[in-house]
Scaffold this motif. Structure first.
Motif, PDB file in Angstrom:
ATOM      1  N   THR A 131      18.363  -1.184   5.427  1.00  0.00           N
ATOM      2  CA  THR A 131      16.994  -0.628   4.792  1.00  0.00           C
ATOM      3  C   THR A 131      16.168  -1.221   3.799  1.00  0.00           C
ATOM      4  N   ILE A 132      15.341  -2.651   4.232  1.00  0.00           N
ATOM      5  CA  ILE A 132      14.584  -3.346   2.878  1.00  0.00           C
ATOM      6  C   ILE A 132      13.386  -2.659   1.958  1.00  0.00           C
ATOM      7  N   ILE A 133      13.183  -2.857   1.065  1.00  0.00           N
ATOM      8  CA  ILE A 133      12.095  -2.715   0.226  1.00  0.00           C
ATOM      9  C   ILE A 133      11.408  -3.848  -0.355  1.00  0.00           C
ATOM     10  N   ILE A 134      10.707  -3.608   0.131  1.00  0.00           N
ATOM     11  CA  ILE A 134       9.244  -4.552  -0.726  1.00  0.00           C
ATOM     12  C   ILE A 134       8.858  -4.191  -1.684  1.00  0.00           C
ATOM     13  N   PRO A 135       7.931  -4.528  -2.764  1.00  0.00           N
ATOM     14  CA  PRO A 135       7.330  -4.183  -3.931  1.00  0.00           C
ATOM     15  C   PRO A 135       5.650  -3.919  -3.281  1.00  0.00           C
ATOM     16  N   ASP A 154       8.331  -1.638  11.198  1.00  0.00           N
ATOM     17  CA  ASP A 154       7.790  -2.167   9.612  1.00  0.00           C
ATOM     18  C   ASP A 154       6.513  -1.226   9.355  1.00  0.00           C
ATOM     19  N   LYS A 155       6.779  -1.116   8.210  1.00  0.00           N
ATOM     20  CA  LYS A 155       5.792   0.243   7.378  1.00  0.00           C
ATOM     21  C   LYS A 155       5.123  -0.994   6.439  1.00  0.00           C
ATOM     22  N   THR A 156       5.315  -1.517   5.960  1.00  0.00           N
ATOM     23  CA  THR A 156       4.597  -2.181   4.811  1.00  0.00           C
ATOM     24  C   THR A 156       2.767  -2.672   5.154  1.00  0.00           C
ATOM     25  N   THR A 157       2.415  -3.104   4.607  1.00  0.00           N
ATOM     26  CA  THR A 157       0.526  -2.931   4.420  1.00  0.00           C
ATOM     27  C   THR A 157       0.459  -4.851   4.739  1.00  0.00           C
ATOM     28  N   SER A 158      -0.119  -4.865   5.592  1.00  0.00           N
ATOM     29  CA  SER A 158      -1.390  -6.460   5.515  1.00  0.00           C
ATOM     30  C   SER A 158      -1.219  -7.018   3.903  1.00  0.00           C
ATOM     31  N   ILE A 180      11.448  -1.978   7.048  1.00  0.00           N
ATOM     32  CA  ILE A 180      10.833  -2.790   6.300  1.00  0.00           C
ATOM     33  C   ILE A 180      10.187  -1.608   5.573  1.00  0.00           C
ATOM     34  N   ARG A 181      10.098  -1.321   4.538  1.00  0.00           N
ATOM     35  CA  ARG A 181       9.124  -0.653   3.850  1.00  0.00           C
ATOM     36  C   ARG A 181       8.881  -0.769   2.546  1.00  0.00           C
ATOM     37  N   HIS A 182       7.561  -0.278   1.808  1.00  0.00           N
ATOM     38  CA  HIS A 182       7.647   0.339   1.047  1.00  0.00           C
ATOM     39  C   HIS A 182       7.974   0.935  -0.464  1.00  0.00           C
ATOM     40  N   PRO A 183       8.540   0.838  -1.472  1.00  0.00           N
ATOM     41  CA  PRO A 183       8.655   2.618  -2.309  1.00  0.00           C
ATOM     42  C   PRO A 183       8.482   3.289  -2.030  1.00  0.00           C
TER      43      PRO A 183
END
Length: 197
Positions: A131-135, A154-158, A180-183
């Motif tokens: 699991t990778i959590i990016i701001p 990939d649950k991150t925004t662009s 990979i996701r945001h908090p």
């Protein structure tokens, strides 16, 4: 025939600088100010000079009296039998390899201060998963990620904020997958509490 005169060679200091090189100096100056090495007036003057610099001769002196930033060593994180995590405040290197192992692995960047333009992460989900959590404001480039059996999410925004790194993710989901996701809302609360201290 006239004289065969060669044009004078251009000295390195006279070479033109790129947008990226100017931006790197701006980042270094902002860091120095945050560390208390430059006061606000000095910062303003140097930022103005950096943004208008055309050659190395104009750009180099702006950071000459500041300590050089030593890049962090590449990080290898292995989940092993009991799992592994890198959380809280930690120094982010430009290259990270993470293995889920049997117990899972977690990389949490939400409390880090990172001035790198790009972070290369090679993730292998294996049996435990990664699991990778990016701001918020960081973006992930995940087109080279292989799903494996466990899949990849990939649950991150662009939406990328200025001055934030791009995370270039490669590797394989393995049997338990890579996310990979945001908090999430709970992690955001923890982050807010730590910033208030």
């Amino acid at each position: 025939m006239g004289d065969n005169q060669q044009p004078a060679p251009i000295r390195p200091q006279q070479m033109r600088v790129s947008h990226d090189e100017r931006e790197a100096v701006v980042e270094r100056l902002n860091t120095a100010a945050a560390e208390g090495r430059l006061d606000f007036t000095e910062l303003e003057v140097r930022l103005e000079l950096a943004l208008n610099a055309k050659t190395y001769a104009e750009l180099t002196p702006l950071t000459a009296d500041l300590p050089q930033e030593v890049p962090a060593e590449p990080l290898v994180l292995k989940g092993g039998l009991n799992g592994a995590a890198r959380t809280g405040r930690w120094r982010v290197p430009a290259q990270i390899t993470v293995y889920g192992g049997l117990g899972s692995a977690k990389l949490d960047f939400t409390q880090t201060e990172c001035r790198l333009p790009e972070i290369a992460i090679e993730a292998h989900g294996q049996t435990g998963g990664v699991t990778i959590i990016i701001p918020d404001g960081w973006v992930a480039e995940t087109s080279e990620m292989n799903d494996g059996l466990g899949g990849f999410k990939d649950k991150t925004t662009s939406e990328r904020l200025p001055g934030t790194p791009r995370v270039r993710l490669t590797g394989n989901g393995g049997t338990s997958g890579v996310v990979i996701r945001h908090p999430n809302s709970w992690e955001r609360r923890v982050q807010r509490r730590s910033q208030e201290r």
